[in-house]
Design an enzyme around this catalytic site. Structure first.
Site, PDB file in Angstrom:
ATOM      1  N   TYR A 134      38.751  51.013  31.248  1.00 24.51           N
ATOM      2  CA  TYR A 134      37.743  50.055  31.628  1.00 24.51           C
ATOM      3  C   TYR A 134      36.434  51.108  31.654  1.00 24.51           C
ATOM      4  O   TYR A 134      35.278  50.665  31.548  1.00 24.51           O
ATOM      5  CB  TYR A 134      37.713  49.461  33.009  1.00 24.51           C
ATOM      6  CG  TYR A 134      38.373  48.316  32.787  1.00 24.51           C
ATOM      7  CD1 TYR A 134      39.684  47.824  32.229  1.00 24.51           C
ATOM      8  CD2 TYR A 134      37.686  46.954  33.601  1.00 24.51           C
ATOM      9  CE1 TYR A 134      40.292  46.586  32.286  1.00 24.51           C
ATOM     10  CE2 TYR A 134      38.423  45.757  33.546  1.00 24.51           C
ATOM     11  CZ  TYR A 134      39.589  45.699  32.961  1.00 24.51           C
ATOM     12  OH  TYR A 134      40.122  44.286  32.735  1.00 24.51           O
TER      13      TYR A 134
ATOM     14  N   LYS B 212      52.470  53.048  29.651  1.00 29.15           N
ATOM     15  CA  LYS B 212      53.224  53.268  28.446  1.00 29.15           C
ATOM     16  C   LYS B 212      53.071  54.451  27.961  1.00 29.15           C
ATOM     17  O   LYS B 212      52.565  55.136  26.966  1.00 29.15           O
ATOM     18  CB  LYS B 212      52.008  52.471  27.684  1.00 29.15           C
ATOM     19  CG  LYS B 212      52.386  52.048  26.213  1.00 29.15           C
ATOM     20  CD  LYS B 212      53.391  50.927  26.175  1.00 29.15           C
ATOM     21  CE  LYS B 212      53.812  50.705  24.595  1.00 29.15           C
ATOM     22  NZ  LYS B 212      55.018  49.810  24.536  1.00 29.15           N
TER      23      LYS B 212
ATOM     24  N   ASP C 258      55.177  46.969  28.467  1.00 32.46           N
ATOM     25  CA  ASP C 258      56.059  45.633  27.798  1.00 32.46           C
ATOM     26  C   ASP C 258      57.230  45.108  28.588  1.00 32.46           C
ATOM     27  O   ASP C 258      57.594  43.954  28.680  1.00 32.46           O
ATOM     28  CB  ASP C 258      56.097  45.814  26.449  1.00 32.46           C
ATOM     29  CG  ASP C 258      56.761  47.318  25.907  1.00 32.46           C
ATOM     30  OD1 ASP C 258      57.164  48.111  27.181  1.00 32.46           O
ATOM     31  OD2 ASP C 258      57.348  47.543  24.876  1.00 32.46           O
TER      32      ASP C 258
ATOM     33  N   ASP D  85      45.365  44.342  35.225  1.00 32.26           N
ATOM     34  CA  ASP D  85      44.372  43.086  34.980  1.00 32.26           C
ATOM     35  C   ASP D  85      45.471  42.260  34.250  1.00 32.26           C
ATOM     36  O   ASP D  85      45.660  41.037  34.877  1.00 32.26           O
ATOM     37  CB  ASP D  85      43.538  43.420  34.230  1.00 32.26           C
ATOM     38  CG  ASP D  85      42.571  42.195  33.787  1.00 32.26           C
ATOM     39  OD1 ASP D  85      42.168  41.669  34.803  1.00 32.26           O
ATOM     40  OD2 ASP D  85      42.108  42.041  32.689  1.00 32.26           O
TER      41      ASP D  85
ATOM     42  N   ASP E 250      47.527  38.363  36.058  1.00 25.98           N
ATOM     43  CA  ASP E 250      47.293  37.195  35.408  1.00 25.98           C
ATOM     44  C   ASP E 250      48.681  36.328  35.096  1.00 25.98           C
ATOM     45  O   ASP E 250      49.045  35.141  35.535  1.00 25.98           O
ATOM     46  CB  ASP E 250      46.639  36.838  34.239  1.00 25.98           C
ATOM     47  CG  ASP E 250      45.167  36.531  34.509  1.00 25.98           C
ATOM     48  OD1 ASP E 250      44.717  37.187  35.546  1.00 25.98           O
ATOM     49  OD2 ASP E 250      44.368  35.987  33.858  1.00 25.98           O
TER      50      ASP E 250
HETATM   51  C1  IPM Z   1      39.457  40.663  37.184  1.00 24.36           C
HETATM   52  C2  IPM Z   1      38.588  40.131  36.059  1.00 24.36           C
HETATM   53  C3  IPM Z   1      37.652  41.236  35.762  1.00 24.36           C
HETATM   54  C4  IPM Z   1      38.560  42.560  35.194  1.00 24.36           C
HETATM   55  C5  IPM Z   1      36.435  40.754  34.725  1.00 24.36           C
HETATM   56  C6  IPM Z   1      35.772  39.992  35.047  1.00 24.36           C
HETATM   57  C7  IPM Z   1      35.573  42.082  34.390  1.00 24.36           C
HETATM   58  O1  IPM Z   1      39.363  39.763  35.046  1.00 24.36           O
HETATM   59  O2  IPM Z   1      39.081  40.866  38.320  1.00 24.36           O
HETATM   60  O3  IPM Z   1      40.735  40.749  37.109  1.00 24.36           O
HETATM   61  O4  IPM Z   1      38.774  42.630  34.200  1.00 24.36           O
HETATM   62  O5  IPM Z   1      38.813  43.172  36.126  1.00 24.36           O
HETATM   63 MN    MN Z   2      41.441  39.570  35.450  1.00 26.20          MN
END
Ligand code: IPM
Ligand code: MN
Length: 362
Positions: free
Chosen positions: A141, A187, A220, A244, A248
Site C-alpha cells: 500500500y 507468501k 492462498d 485487507d 472481507d
Molecule cells: C479497508 C478498505 C481500504 C483498504 C480502502 C478503502 C483504501 O478496503 O479498510 O479495508 O484497502 O485498506
Molecule cells: Mn478492505
C-alpha cells in the site's frame, strides 16, 4: 470521563452507519455519566468536493487533537476516474499513515443468533472467534509505485524488520489475552518481503512469546483454511494487502461484511475506529445499511482509546440482545424475516445499553 471524538462519516453509507454508532456512544455517555464531544469533519470524496483534497488539513489537525476518531467509509463511483490525481482512498490511507496506526485489529465473531445468516454450514462456523491483526502503514500500500505510464506500472511490497516486529509484538500480546495461538500469513514461497516477514515473526515469537503457539500459513492456503476450519484460528497476523483481502473473506463467517468492526492503533495518540465494509454506493441513502460494524467499532473505541472496558462490553451485549430479539438489516435477514432500517437497529441497540449494564457486571 470527558472525551473528544472526531466523527468522519465520509461517503456512501458511511454517514448513515456512523450516525448510529454515535447514537449508541451517546447512550453509553448517558448511562455511565460520561461526556463525549462529537466533532464532525470531512474525509474522502465529500472532502474532495468541498476542498479539492481527500484529507483536508483541518480534518487531520482535529484528529490529532482528539481522543479517538470514528470513521464511516470513503469512496464511490463519482470519484472513480482512474486518471484523477485525487482519490477518496488517499484520505483514509493518509490519515492512517499520519496518525502512525500500524496495526489494524479486525475481530471476527459470530453472534449465536446469526449462525444461519452465514452462507457457510453451521458446523463450520459455530465457535468462530478470531482476530486478524493487519499491518496497516507499510507493505504494498505504501511502497514505491509508478502510475500507468507508457504501458507500465508497478507497486512495491516493501517491509522493514522493525515494521514487522512491532505488529507481531502486538499480535503476541493480544494472543496472551486469548487462546495463545498466532497464525502468521505470508507468501514466503514467492516474495522476498514475505521471507523477511516470516524470519522476523519466527524470531520475535520464539524470543518474546515462547508461551504462544505459532503457525505459518501461505496466504492462498490461509484463504482456504479460513473456510474449512475457521474456529481453529485465534490471532492471525499478516501484511497490509493480505489482511485487507482475508478480512472481507472472514466477514462471511460472521454472516455479513456489515458486521465487522475494526480498530487501528499506533504507538500512542488517538486510535481510528471504522467498520471493515466500504461505502456501498449501491445502497447509500436508502437507510438500509447494517450499522453493527460501525457500532461494534464504537465498542472498540471505548475499549482501546478510552479504556472503558465495561462500557465496551455493554455495547457488545446490547448488539447481542438486539440480534437475539430478531432485529435484522437486509444483509443478515433470511427470506422469512422482515428487514428493519439502519436507524431502527441502531436505536434499539442504544435503548438496550442501560439494561445491559447488569448483564456484563458479573
Ligand atoms: C479497508 C478498505 C481500504 C483498504 C480502502 C478503502 C483504501 O478496503 O479498510 O479495508 O484497502 O485498506
Ligand atoms: Mn478492505
Amino acid at each position: 470521563m470527558n472525551a473528544t471524538i472526531v466523527v468522519l462519516g465520509g461517503d456512501g453509507i458511511g454517514p448513515e452507519v456512523t450516525r448510529e454508532a454515535v447514537r449508541v456512544l451517546q447512550a453509553v455517555a448517558d448511562a455511565f455519566g460520561h461526556e463525549f464531544h462529537f466533532v464532525e469533519h470531512l474525509i474522502g470524496g465529500c472532502a474532495i468536493d468541498a476542498h479539492g483534497t481527500a484529507l483536508p488539513d483541518e480534518t487531520l489537525a482535529a484528529c490529532q487533537q482528539a481522543d479517538a476518531v470514528l470513521l464511516g467509509a470513503v469512496g464511490g463511483p463519482k470519484w472513480d476516474d482512474p486518471t484523477a490525481p485525487v482519490r477518496p482512498e488517499q484520505g483514509l490511507l493518509g490519515l492512517r499513515k499520519a496518525l502512525g496506526l500500524f496495526a489494524n485489529l479486525r475481530p471476527v465473531t459470530l453472534f449465536p443468533a446469526l449462525v444461519d445468516a452465514s452462507p457457510l454450514k453451521r458446523h463450520i462456523v459455530e465457535g468462530v472467534n478470531l482476530v486478524v491483526v493487519r499491518e496497516l502503514t507499510g507493505g504494498i500500500y505504501f511502497g514505491p509505485r509508478q502510475e500507468p505510464t507508457d504501458g507500465t506500472a508497478y507497486d512495491t511490497m516493501l517491509y522493514t524488520g522493525p515494521e514487522v516486529a512491532r505488529v507481531v509484538r502486538l499480535a503476541g500480546e493480544i494472543a496472551r489475552r486469548r487462546r495463545r495461538r498466532v497464525t502468521s500469513v505470508d507468501k514466503a514461497n514467492v516474495l522476498a518481503s514475505s521471507r523477511l516477514w516470516r524470519h522476523v515473526v519466527t524470531h520475535i515469537m520464539a524470543e518474546e512469546f515462547p508461551d504462544v503457539q505459532l503457525e505459518h500459513l501461505l496466504v492462498d492456503a490461509a484463504a482456504m483454511h479460513l473456510l474449512r476450519r475457521p474456529a481453529d484460528f485465534d490471532v492471525i497476523v499478516t501484511g497490509n494487502m493480505f489482511g485487507d483481502i482475508l478480512t472481507d473473506e472472514a466477514a462471511m463467517l460472521a454472516g455479513s461484511l456489515g458486521m465487522l468492526p475494526s480498530a487501528s492503533l499506533g504507538e500512542s495518540g488517538p486510535g481510528l475506529y471504522e467498520p471493515v465494509h466500504g461505502s456501498a454506493p449501491d445502497i447509500a441513502g436508502q437507510g438500509i445499511a447494517n450499522p453493527i460494524g460501525a457500532i461494534l467499532s464504537a465498542a472498540l473505541l471505548l475499549r482501546y482509546s478510552l479504556n472503558l472496558e465495561q462500557e465496551a462490553r455493554c455495547v457488545e451485549e446490547a448488539v447481542r440482545q438486539a440480534l437475539a430479539q430478531g432485529l435484522r438489516t437486509a444483509d443478515i435477514a433470511r427470506p422469512n424475516e422482515t428487514p428493519v432500517a439502519t436507524e431502527v437497529l441502531g436505536t434499539q441497540v442504544a435503548d438496550l445499553v442501560p439494561s445491559s449494564i447488569a448483564k456484563v457486571d458479573q
